[in-house]
Design a protein around this motif. Structure first.
Motif, PDB file in Angstrom:
ATOM      1  N   ARG A   1      -2.645  -1.318 -12.535  1.00  0.00           N
ATOM      2  CA  ARG A   1      -2.485  -2.183 -10.586  1.00  0.00           C
ATOM      3  C   ARG A   1      -1.590  -3.757 -10.764  1.00  0.00           C
ATOM      4  O   ARG A   1      -3.085  -4.315 -11.036  1.00  0.00           O
ATOM      5  CB  ARG A   1      -3.431  -1.959 -10.001  1.00  0.00           C
TER       6      ARG A   1
ATOM      7  N   PHE B   1      -9.496   0.341   3.282  1.00  0.00           N
ATOM      8  CA  PHE B   1      -8.829   0.543   3.841  1.00  0.00           C
ATOM      9  C   PHE B   1      -7.911   1.246   2.974  1.00  0.00           C
ATOM     10  O   PHE B   1      -7.986   0.973   1.666  1.00  0.00           O
ATOM     11  CB  PHE B   1      -8.021  -0.672   4.444  1.00  0.00           C
ATOM     12  N   ILE B   2      -6.905   2.219   3.033  1.00  0.00           N
ATOM     13  CA  ILE B   2      -6.111   2.391   2.492  1.00  0.00           C
ATOM     14  C   ILE B   2      -4.296   2.625   2.947  1.00  0.00           C
ATOM     15  O   ILE B   2      -4.622   2.921   4.339  1.00  0.00           O
ATOM     16  CB  ILE B   2      -5.870   3.989   1.541  1.00  0.00           C
ATOM     17  N   ARG B   3      -3.305   2.686   2.582  1.00  0.00           N
ATOM     18  CA  ARG B   3      -1.836   2.368   2.740  1.00  0.00           C
ATOM     19  C   ARG B   3      -1.251   2.880   1.582  1.00  0.00           C
ATOM     20  O   ARG B   3      -0.970   2.256   0.694  1.00  0.00           O
ATOM     21  CB  ARG B   3      -1.509   0.508   3.673  1.00  0.00           C
TER      22      ARG B   3
ATOM     23  N   CYS C   1      -3.197  -5.815   4.700  1.00  0.00           N
ATOM     24  CA  CYS C   1      -2.195  -4.983   4.176  1.00  0.00           C
ATOM     25  C   CYS C   1      -0.756  -5.721   5.057  1.00  0.00           C
ATOM     26  O   CYS C   1      -2.215  -6.399   6.370  1.00  0.00           O
ATOM     27  CB  CYS C   1      -1.922  -3.346   5.593  1.00  0.00           C
ATOM     28  N   SER C   2      -0.468  -6.446   5.473  1.00  0.00           N
ATOM     29  CA  SER C   2       0.619  -7.076   5.746  1.00  0.00           C
ATOM     30  C   SER C   2       0.631  -6.755   7.444  1.00  0.00           C
ATOM     31  O   SER C   2       1.182  -7.619   8.232  1.00  0.00           O
ATOM     32  CB  SER C   2       2.662  -6.777   5.625  1.00  0.00           C
TER      33      SER C   2
ATOM     34  N   ASN D   1       0.965  -6.052  -4.067  1.00  0.00           N
ATOM     35  CA  ASN D   1      -0.295  -5.383  -5.422  1.00  0.00           C
ATOM     36  C   ASN D   1      -0.048  -4.072  -5.680  1.00  0.00           C
ATOM     37  O   ASN D   1      -0.899  -2.359  -5.318  1.00  0.00           O
ATOM     38  CB  ASN D   1      -1.575  -5.012  -4.304  1.00  0.00           C
TER      39      ASN D   1
ATOM     40  N   TYR E   1       9.580  -5.578   4.806  1.00  0.00           N
ATOM     41  CA  TYR E   1       8.229  -6.169   4.968  1.00  0.00           C
ATOM     42  C   TYR E   1       9.288  -7.802   5.514  1.00  0.00           C
ATOM     43  O   TYR E   1       8.705  -8.898   4.332  1.00  0.00           O
ATOM     44  CB  TYR E   1       7.556  -5.977   3.470  1.00  0.00           C
TER      45      TYR E   1
ATOM     46  N   GLU F   1       4.552   6.154  -8.340  1.00  0.00           N
ATOM     47  CA  GLU F   1       4.535   8.037  -8.081  1.00  0.00           C
ATOM     48  C   GLU F   1       6.079   8.926  -8.555  1.00  0.00           C
ATOM     49  O   GLU F   1       6.923   7.783  -8.301  1.00  0.00           O
ATOM     50  CB  GLU F   1       4.636   7.576  -6.703  1.00  0.00           C
TER      51      GLU F   1
ATOM     52  N   HIS G   1      -6.823   3.787  -5.521  1.00  0.00           N
ATOM     53  CA  HIS G   1      -6.106   2.447  -5.254  1.00  0.00           C
ATOM     54  C   HIS G   1      -5.559   1.815  -6.086  1.00  0.00           C
ATOM     55  O   HIS G   1      -5.223   0.884  -6.688  1.00  0.00           O
ATOM     56  CB  HIS G   1      -7.447   1.810  -4.956  1.00  0.00           C
TER      57      HIS G   1
ATOM     58  N   LEU H   1      -7.809  -7.869  -0.328  1.00  0.00           N
ATOM     59  CA  LEU H   1      -6.350  -6.989  -0.083  1.00  0.00           C
ATOM     60  C   LEU H   1      -5.988  -6.710   1.387  1.00  0.00           C
ATOM     61  O   LEU H   1      -6.833  -6.651   1.589  1.00  0.00           O
ATOM     62  CB  LEU H   1      -6.823  -5.978  -0.462  1.00  0.00           C
TER      63      LEU H   1
ATOM     64  N   ASN I   1       2.600   4.461   0.758  1.00  0.00           N
ATOM     65  CA  ASN I   1       3.845   4.158   1.720  1.00  0.00           C
ATOM     66  C   ASN I   1       4.155   5.642   1.204  1.00  0.00           C
ATOM     67  O   ASN I   1       5.457   6.197   1.767  1.00  0.00           O
ATOM     68  CB  ASN I   1       4.715   2.844   1.444  1.00  0.00           C
TER      69      ASN I   1
ATOM     70  N   GLY J   1      -0.724  -7.781   0.834  1.00  0.00           N
ATOM     71  CA  GLY J   1      -1.277  -6.214   0.457  1.00  0.00           C
ATOM     72  C   GLY J   1      -0.039  -5.215  -0.377  1.00  0.00           C
ATOM     73  O   GLY J   1      -0.168  -5.069  -1.249  1.00  0.00           O
ATOM     74  N   VAL J   2       1.211  -4.609  -0.026  1.00  0.00           N
ATOM     75  CA  VAL J   2       2.173  -4.945  -0.186  1.00  0.00           C
ATOM     76  C   VAL J   2       3.001  -4.557  -1.768  1.00  0.00           C
ATOM     77  O   VAL J   2       3.352  -4.221  -2.698  1.00  0.00           O
ATOM     78  CB  VAL J   2       3.348  -4.605   0.726  1.00  0.00           C
TER      79      VAL J   2
ATOM     80  N   LYS K   1       0.600   0.186  -6.873  1.00  0.00           N
ATOM     81  CA  LYS K   1      -0.989   0.853  -7.641  1.00  0.00           C
ATOM     82  C   LYS K   1      -0.362   1.423  -8.800  1.00  0.00           C
ATOM     83  O   LYS K   1       1.417   1.675  -8.773  1.00  0.00           O
ATOM     84  CB  LYS K   1      -0.989   1.347  -6.632  1.00  0.00           C
ATOM     85  N   TYR K   2      -0.386   2.115  -9.752  1.00  0.00           N
ATOM     86  CA  TYR K   2       0.172   3.242 -10.670  1.00  0.00           C
ATOM     87  C   TYR K   2       1.164   1.950 -11.020  1.00  0.00           C
ATOM     88  O   TYR K   2       2.655   2.870 -11.002  1.00  0.00           O
ATOM     89  CB  TYR K   2       0.568   4.204 -10.661  1.00  0.00           C
TER      90      TYR K   2
END
Ligand code: MSS
Length: 363
Positions: free
Chosen positions: A197, A46-48, A97-98, A208, A231, A152, A192, A95, A50, A205-206, A210-211
């Motif tokens: 990460r 999956f991908i999520r 997602c909440s 963890n 959250y 980001e 991902h 991994l 924000n 998940g939240v 990314k970038y």
């Protein structure tokens, strides 16, 4: 609304048919595509997001990506190249997602209407966070949280605090956290979180991030909106606030992945996945009559450690008719999935076994 036909560019390499695409920033694995493997194939995960993902160019030369480490005795900016010389480990962790399973909440919790597929089990390779922190002299005095900031580029004209992905987790998470540059044996994609990460095994998940571009040992949690009011578990109708439980450690959970809608009468193999969050799994029980009677399932495949999920299987004789098949996991501390859900405003943390079952018509 109709599903978009194609995947967004940054996710074009994914297996389209294995995914339900909710939006350009959210897609989940179909229940029937989760499979019986111990590790989720990357192109089905999956991908999520924000915020929109950074451009693919961030992973062109991953070793030059910089991360600033603060709130330690000797704060420093390190490149991924530097980190690769400081230590390495590989960890399997779930991994999730909440808001996975949000679609089951009858009050219509707002947010992506995830079914069961905003979760996967991944092999992460990177340096243990504690090795990095030790090399920099240890956490500064009074540090209670690890605060990670996503890399980001933020859109202009908005208060950064309201949109930045910045998450704090308690320092107890340092025991298992790592800074990962590989996922499932390949350089981490920007999809991902590459080039680097923050991975916090057993946490939702939240956390963890990314970038990741900044990691700070802090006395307080960040006041970014995603932490302060986002959250958070609270009653339906209540606004998010810092005194409510944050989505940190995941709870014990399982669900059936096959058969899903129909089966032939006779002997069938019932499959599913289960995990305990930060606690290892003890067992999974399966019921073919909606929870009246239970039988212990068998774990399938190797045990990849306390943070991984365990596929399970149970052989069952299914006569013609309709069957409600449910599964209930128990961890080594004796925590079991409850039957019901705990209703909460944003539909977080659902591990009730009732909703996770499947109704199978056998002919
Ligand atoms: N990080 C960043 N930087 N950004 C974003 O957006 N998101 C979150 C995480 N991290 C983000 C981050 C979330 S929220 C989730 S889930 C995750 O991530 C997902 O992952 P993937 O890889 O699957 O996409 Mo919920 O709790």
């Amino acid at each position: 609304t109709e599903e978009p036909k194609s995947l967004p560019d940054y996710a074009a390499w994914k297996e389209r048919n294995a995914l339900i695409v909710h939006s350009a920033n959210t897609m989940e694995t179909r229940r029937g595509a989760i499979g019986n493997g111990v590790i989720t194939p990357s192109d089905r995960l999956f991908i999520r997001n924000n915020l929109p993902a950074p451009p693919a160019s961030v992973t062109e030369d991953p070793d030059i990506w910089e991360v600033r480490i603060e709130g330690v005795k000797n704060p420093r900016t390190l490149t991924v190249g530097d980190l690769k010389k400081m230590g390495v480990t590989t960890v399997a962790s779930v991994l999730q997602c909440s808001g996975n399973d949000r679609a089951f909440f009858p009050h219509g919790a707002s947010g992506t209407q995830w079914s069961v597929g905003a979760a996967g089990c991944i092999m992460w390779t990177g340096v243990p966070l504690k090795d990095v922190v030790e090399a920099l002299g240890g956490p500064a005095e009074g540090a209670r949280y690890i605060t990670s900031t996503g890399g980001e580029t933020l859109p202009d004209g908005l208060d950064p605090k309201t949109i930045i992905v910045e998450r704090s987790v308690p320092t107890r998470a340092m025991q298992s956290a790592l800074l990962a540059w590989e996922m499932n044996d390949k350089p981490l994609t920007h999809t991902h979180g590459g080039p680097l990460r923050m991975v916090v095994p057993g946490y939702y998940g939240v956390n963890n991030v990314k970038y990741v571009k900044n990691i700070a040992f802090t006395e307080n949690q960040t006041d970014a909106k995603i932490q302060a009011s986002g959250y958070r578990i609270r009653a339906v109708g209540v606004k998010g606030a810092p005194d409510q439980p944050s989505m940190w450690e995941m709870n014990v959970k399982s669900w059936v992945t096959a058969p899903l809608e129909t089966a032939r009468s006779g002997r069938n193999m019932i499959y599913g996945v289960a995990f305990g969050g930060t606690v290892a799994l003890e067992k999974v029980d399966v019921s073919l009559d909606g929870g009246k009677t239970w039988k212990q399932a068998r774990f399938l495949g190797p045990d990849l450690g306390p943070h991984a999920w365990r596929p399970f299987v149970m052989a069952a004789e299914l006569p013609a008719g309709e069957h409600r098949i449910v599964s209930r996991a128990t961890d080594t501390h004796g925590n079991s999935q409850p039957e019901g859900r705990i209703d909460n405003e944003r539909g977080y943390g659902h591990n009730g076994w009732g909703d996770h079952g499947v109704t199978v018509t056998v002919s």
